[in-house]
Structures are given as C-alpha cells and as structure tokens.
Design a protein around this motif. Structure first.
Motif, PDB file in Angstrom:
ATOM      1  N   UNK A  71       0.836  -1.194   0.000  1.00 23.67           N
ATOM      2  CA  UNK A  71       0.000   0.000   0.000  1.00 23.67           C
ATOM      3  C   UNK A  71       0.871   1.244   0.000  1.00 23.67           C
ATOM      4  N   UNK A  72       0.229   2.397   0.083  1.00 31.75           N
ATOM      5  CA  UNK A  72       0.955   3.670   0.035  1.00 31.75           C
ATOM      6  C   UNK A  72       1.669   3.922   1.358  1.00 31.75           C
ATOM      7  N   UNK A  73       2.776   4.652   1.287  1.00 31.68           N
ATOM      8  CA  UNK A  73       3.595   4.890   2.473  1.00 31.68           C
ATOM      9  C   UNK A  73       2.932   5.849   3.455  1.00 31.68           C
ATOM     10  N   UNK A  74       2.110   6.764   2.957  1.00 34.26           N
ATOM     11  CA  UNK A  74       1.482   7.748   3.838  1.00 34.26           C
ATOM     12  C   UNK A  74       0.548   7.107   4.851  1.00 34.26           C
ATOM     13  N   UNK A  75      -0.091   5.997   4.483  1.00 33.17           N
ATOM     14  CA  UNK A  75      -1.029   5.327   5.360  1.00 33.17           C
ATOM     15  C   UNK A  75      -2.403   5.195   4.731  1.00 33.17           C
ATOM     16  N   UNK A  76      -3.233   4.381   5.341  1.00 33.29           N
ATOM     17  CA  UNK A  76      -4.584   4.087   4.870  1.00 33.29           C
ATOM     18  C   UNK A  76      -5.416   5.370   4.879  1.00 33.29           C
ATOM     19  N   UNK A  77      -5.935   5.744   3.724  1.00 36.03           N
ATOM     20  CA  UNK A  77      -6.576   7.051   3.568  1.00 36.03           C
ATOM     21  C   UNK A  77      -7.749   7.282   4.538  1.00 36.03           C
ATOM     22  N   UNK A  78      -8.663   6.318   4.723  1.00 35.39           N
ATOM     23  CA  UNK A  78      -9.751   6.570   5.676  1.00 35.39           C
ATOM     24  C   UNK A  78      -9.261   6.805   7.105  1.00 35.39           C
ATOM     25  N   UNK A  79      -8.217   6.108   7.518  1.00 38.53           N
ATOM     26  CA  UNK A  79      -7.679   6.323   8.867  1.00 38.53           C
ATOM     27  C   UNK A  79      -7.065   7.709   8.972  1.00 38.53           C
ATOM     28  N   UNK A  80      -6.336   8.129   7.949  1.00 37.78           N
ATOM     29  CA  UNK A  80      -5.727   9.458   7.976  1.00 37.78           C
ATOM     30  C   UNK A  80      -6.793  10.542   7.987  1.00 37.78           C
ATOM     31  N   UNK A  81      -7.872  10.342   7.258  1.00 34.99           N
ATOM     32  CA  UNK A  81      -8.942  11.337   7.267  1.00 34.99           C
ATOM     33  C   UNK A  81      -9.641  11.375   8.621  1.00 34.99           C
ATOM     34  N   UNK A  82      -9.850  10.198   9.226  1.00 35.57           N
ATOM     35  CA  UNK A  82     -10.452  10.169  10.562  1.00 35.57           C
ATOM     36  C   UNK A  82      -9.567  10.905  11.561  1.00 35.57           C
ATOM     37  N   UNK A  83      -8.252  10.710  11.441  1.00 37.10           N
ATOM     38  CA  UNK A  83      -7.328  11.398  12.337  1.00 37.10           C
ATOM     39  C   UNK A  83      -7.340  12.904  12.094  1.00 37.10           C
ATOM     40  N   UNK A  84      -7.460  13.309  10.846  1.00 39.82           N
ATOM     41  CA  UNK A  84      -7.551  14.742  10.559  1.00 39.82           C
ATOM     42  C   UNK A  84      -8.782  15.339  11.227  1.00 39.82           C
ATOM     43  N   UNK A  85      -9.900  14.622  11.162  1.00 39.21           N
ATOM     44  CA  UNK A  85     -11.113  15.096  11.828  1.00 39.21           C
ATOM     45  C   UNK A  85     -10.922  15.115  13.345  1.00 39.21           C
ATOM     46  N   UNK A  86     -10.280  14.081  13.874  1.00 44.75           N
ATOM     47  CA  UNK A  86     -10.016  14.014  15.324  1.00 44.75           C
ATOM     48  C   UNK A  86      -9.132  15.176  15.761  1.00 44.75           C
ATOM     49  N   UNK A  87      -8.077  15.461  15.000  1.00 48.48           N
ATOM     50  CA  UNK A  87      -7.208  16.581  15.340  1.00 48.48           C
ATOM     51  C   UNK A  87      -7.991  17.891  15.317  1.00 48.48           C
ATOM     52  N   UNK A  88      -8.971  17.987  14.425  1.00 44.21           N
ATOM     53  CA  UNK A  88      -9.812  19.174  14.391  1.00 44.21           C
ATOM     54  C   UNK A  88     -10.550  19.391  15.701  1.00 44.21           C
ATOM     55  N   UNK A  90      -9.381  18.820  18.524  1.00 45.34           N
ATOM     56  CA  UNK A  90      -8.388  19.328  19.469  1.00 45.34           C
ATOM     57  C   UNK A  90      -7.963  20.757  19.137  1.00 45.34           C
ATOM     58  N   UNK A  91      -8.561  21.314  18.098  1.00 45.96           N
ATOM     59  CA  UNK A  91      -8.207  22.668  17.702  1.00 45.96           C
ATOM     60  C   UNK A  91      -7.103  22.746  16.679  1.00 45.96           C
ATOM     61  N   UNK A  92      -6.785  21.608  16.060  1.00 51.86           N
ATOM     62  CA  UNK A  92      -5.720  21.559  15.050  1.00 51.86           C
ATOM     63  C   UNK A  92      -6.359  21.386  13.681  1.00 51.86           C
ATOM     64  N   UNK A  93      -6.487  22.450  12.883  1.00 60.04           N
ATOM     65  CA  UNK A  93      -7.064  22.329  11.547  1.00 60.04           C
ATOM     66  C   UNK A  93      -6.049  21.709  10.588  1.00 60.04           C
ATOM     67  N   UNK A  94      -6.368  20.540  10.052  1.00 54.36           N
ATOM     68  CA  UNK A  94      -5.449  19.893   9.114  1.00 54.36           C
ATOM     69  C   UNK A  94      -6.245  18.980   8.204  1.00 54.36           C
ATOM     70  N   UNK A  95      -5.590  18.433   7.206  1.00 51.68           N
ATOM     71  CA  UNK A  95      -6.230  17.435   6.359  1.00 51.68           C
ATOM     72  C   UNK A  95      -5.349  16.201   6.291  1.00 51.68           C
ATOM     73  N   UNK A  96      -5.799  15.199   5.557  1.00 55.59           N
ATOM     74  CA  UNK A  96      -5.088  13.918   5.530  1.00 55.59           C
ATOM     75  C   UNK A  96      -3.664  14.062   5.016  1.00 55.59           C
ATOM     76  N   UNK A  97      -3.390  15.052   4.193  1.00 53.37           N
ATOM     77  CA  UNK A  97      -2.042  15.232   3.656  1.00 53.37           C
ATOM     78  C   UNK A  97      -1.062  15.765   4.695  1.00 53.37           C
ATOM     79  N   UNK A  98      -1.560  16.162   5.842  1.00 51.64           N
ATOM     80  CA  UNK A  98      -0.694  16.584   6.945  1.00 51.64           C
ATOM     81  C   UNK A  98      -0.342  15.423   7.878  1.00 51.64           C
ATOM     82  N   UNK A  99      -0.747  14.192   7.530  1.00 49.23           N
ATOM     83  CA  UNK A  99      -0.630  13.058   8.447  1.00 49.23           C
ATOM     84  C   UNK A  99       0.078  11.897   7.762  1.00 49.23           C
ATOM     85  N   UNK A 100       0.969  11.246   8.520  1.00 50.05           N
ATOM     86  CA  UNK A 100       1.567   9.989   8.091  1.00 50.05           C
ATOM     87  C   UNK A 100       1.404   8.980   9.217  1.00 50.05           C
ATOM     88  N   UNK A 101       1.086   7.736   8.859  1.00 49.06           N
ATOM     89  CA  UNK A 101       0.905   6.655   9.821  1.00 49.06           C
ATOM     90  C   UNK A 101       2.248   5.948  10.016  1.00 49.06           C
TER      91      UNK A 101
END
Length: 407
Positions: A71-88, A90-101
């Motif tokens: 698979x891709x090195x960045x990580x599983x896309x749905x998990x990265x998107x869920x984490x982006x929403x979770x970080x939101x 916490x007050x951290x605005x980001x998207x999946x491209x700001x995250x690596x698993x």
C-alpha cells in the motif's frame, strides 16, 4: 572470530538496552509487584471489536485483497482522514495530507531523529525526559541540552546555533506525570520562535486526563497564531497504544506538508508502509469505540492513581517526595540526596520483590540518581498498597542505614 565491534558504525556506540524493556521481563515472576512498565491493562482492550473487524475484513474477498497487499507509504486514507477530523476536535485544523501513519509513536520519533539530527548537533529535551525518545535520537549522535531556565542559559544555547529541535511532552509527561500550564505552553512556543527551532510535541497520554481542565495542544495554539499548521514549527506525535491497543503498533505524525513529504521518503526506505490490515482494523475500531471506551479507561486508571497516591502518603518516609499528576500513568518519586535509585532497585527486587524504573534512565546525562518512576496502570488496588508498603519499609531501612553510616 570476526571483531564485530570494529565494523559497526560509530553511531552503534550510542545504542543501549532499555531499562524498562529489561524490567518488563520481571512480569513473568508472579511474586514480583512491578511498578516498572507503563503498560495498558489488557482488560481494557476492545477485544470483541478488534476480532469482529479482522473477521469482517478477511471474510470479504475485495477488502481482504486490499488489506493484504502492498500500500501507500502515507497510510490508509480513511484512517488518515479520521485522524484529521479528530485533530480538528483538538483545535488543530489539518487534512489527511498533513498526516503519516507509523509503526507506533516510537518509529515516529526515530524518523524525526533521522530527518533532523546531525552528529553533535544540539537537541533540546526536558530533564528528565522520555527514555524511548532518547533511544530513538541517540543513534544520530546529538548533543543534548536542557530547556533553558534563564536568559543566560538560552543565550549559551543560541551561541552554539539553533537546536535541531526541541522535544516536549505537554500532558502527563513520561516519567514525571507533570503537565505544562498554559503559561508554560506559550513560553515553549515563544522559545522555539526565538531559537528558530522545530518543536516535537509528544501527545502519547493526552487523552488520559482524570481531573482538571484540558489545555490545547501546542500545535493548536500555534496554528491559531500562524493561521494554520503549514505555517508553523510544531510536529505532533500521537499513538493508539494507550487509548485502543498497543500491539497493532500504530502511531501518527501531524506536520506541515513539507515535513510530511520528507517523512514519506524515510518511510519508503524503512519499511515501505505500515500494515494495511492493522490500519483498516484500527480505523474501524477507533472510529467506533475509542472515544466511548475512554470513560472506562479513565475511571480504571484514576482509581489506581488514587490508590498509589494514598499508599505513598501512608507508607513513605517523610524525606521522600513525589508528584501528584492529574492524568497519565506515572508518578515521579524523589529520594533524599545521596541515595541511588539503581541501588534501591537492586535491594527492592531482592528483599521486597518490588520493581520500578530508576530515574537516571530518563536523563540524557544519567543524572537524577536519587529519583525513580512508578507506574500504576497494571495493578489492583490491593497490589498497589502492598507494593508501596514494601517499598516504603525498604526505603525507611536504607535511609536509617545511611544516617547511621554518616554518624
């Protein structure tokens, strides 16, 4: 026989066994009461949800093919998107491209060491700091400097050039259990700005708060200051090990996209990608159970924290002090000057059948010898009481012996 030591790279001399990993072997001895490892209680793992997720994925041919393939090195896309929403949240605005698993937060720290540290360059850490971070960074041969306490200290650090980064754990720090106040968080960001250094925020215990008001992550504060995380200098390290389960070995980094692009190259060279099957399982389990299961986790650990603090009050000699954390898994104990935590550990295992981690393991310069770390996460109240009772009695004996020897 080949002299292997003569063939190792110079960095190999900085590699050392983890005192904690070695002490965990004592868990196999049933008569040892161990306050050593900060290990989650397996009774709190969402076993049914994990089993159902694996079964559901592997019984579906299409999903199984995806889960078991490269698979891709960045990580599983749905998990990265869920984490982006979770970080939101916490007050951290980001998207999946700001995250690596990553394979746990330990791999995340090792990657950051590889990316930033040059031999003999300065790395700023707390005194004490997380032992696993020191192990991750040591191979890259840094010179450790403490967070400055005075303007003169800061000037001395700046005179040698900007540190490659500062490493900080704002919430329920391992090993002390202490958290940064809002004033201290702002001061850390201001310091990083003045020294022009990145700041690594290790948030391993952020969700394990049992009392007091939650404070925003450093990354959230800076994102508000700078208009987004891509304009900032904070890198956030998170993990599922304390809130879901450790064995799936899943952590993540949130960082400016320019940093993520470099980390992806390191990931490709290291292990290509983290297990897609595990990521798919974690996505399903975390999105369905992590937040709801936190109430049970917090209640369990909070009870054990209270049991430990009560036992310390009841059994410890007057010359011993300790932290009173509002969350996390650890309490930091300070012994009278001149005592050695490693020496106490030897006596504790032999005479009292109690284990803990000597505090010097958490200092880059191996100082802090009169300290030790207790973890309360894995034991019943009765075992906690008995273990602290034994340790308190041993310390009373050793303090008395030292006093008599000095007379």
């Amino acid at each position: 026989m080949l002299d292997w030591d003569a063939h190792y790279a110079a960095r190999a001399s900085r590699m050392a066994a983890s005192e904690i990993r070695e002490l965990l072997k004592l868990l196999d001895q049933p008569d040892i009461i161990s306050f050593a490892g900060g290990i989650p209680d397996p009774e709190l793992f969402p076993l049914d949800a994990i089993r159902a997720s694996y079964d559901g994925i592997l019984s579906d041919p299409a999903r199984a093919a995806l889960a078991l393939q490269y698979s891709v090195s960045e990580g599983y896309a749905p998990l990265r998107q869920w984490l982006a929403d979770y970080m939101g949240t916490l007050g951290v605005p980001c998207d999946a491209d700001n995250i690596i698993i990553t394979n746990g937060s330990q791999q995340a720290l090792e990657f950051l060491g590889r990316l930033f540290i040059n031999p003999d360059s300065q790395v700023m850490v707390a005194r004490p700091t997380y032992l696993g971070a020191l192990q991750a960074f040591n191979s890259y041969q840094p010179t450790y400097v403490p967070f400055p306490e005075t303007a003169e200290d800061e000037a001395a650090i700046a005179a040698k050039g900007s540190p490659r980064f500062g490493y900080i754990m704002p919430d329920f720090q391992n090993p002390t259990g202490v958290s940064l106040t809002m004033e201290q968080r702002l001061a850390a960001l201001d310091l990083a700005e003045r020294l022009d250094m990145p700041l690594i925020e290790d948030a391993a215990y952020e969700k394990l708060r049992y009392e007091g008001e939650a404070l925003p992550p450093l990354m959230a504060i800076e994102a508000e200051r700078k208009g987004g995380i891509d304009n900032g200098r904070v890198i956030y390290s998170g993990t599922f090990s304390k809130t879901v389960v450790p064995a799936l070995r899943l952590g993540w980094l949130v960082a400016p996209k320019a940093v993520i692009s470099k980390l992806v190259l390191i990931k490709q060279a290291s292990d290509l990608h983290t297990s897609t099957l595990n990521q798919m399982v974690m996505y399903e389990v975390a999105s369905k159970t992590m937040l709801s299961n936190l109430e049970r986790i917090r209640a369990t650990y909070n009870q054990r924290r209270h049991a430990t603090l009560n036992a310390l009050e009841k059994y410890m000699p007057a010359s011993v002090s300790w932290t009173k954390p509002q969350g996390g898994m650890f309490i930091w104990v300070t012994l009278p000057d001149g005592m050695d935590g490693a020496e106490v550990l030897g006596r504790a295992i032999q005479d009292a059948r109690v284990a803990f981690v000597p505090g010097s393991a958490f200092f880059a310069d191996r100082s802090g010898r009169n300290t030790l770390r207790l973890s309360f996460s894995l034991m019943t109240d009765a075992k906690i009481d008995e273990g602290i009772k034994r340790l308190g009695a041993l310390l009373s004996t050793m303090i008395s012996e030292a006093r008599q020897a000095a007379e």
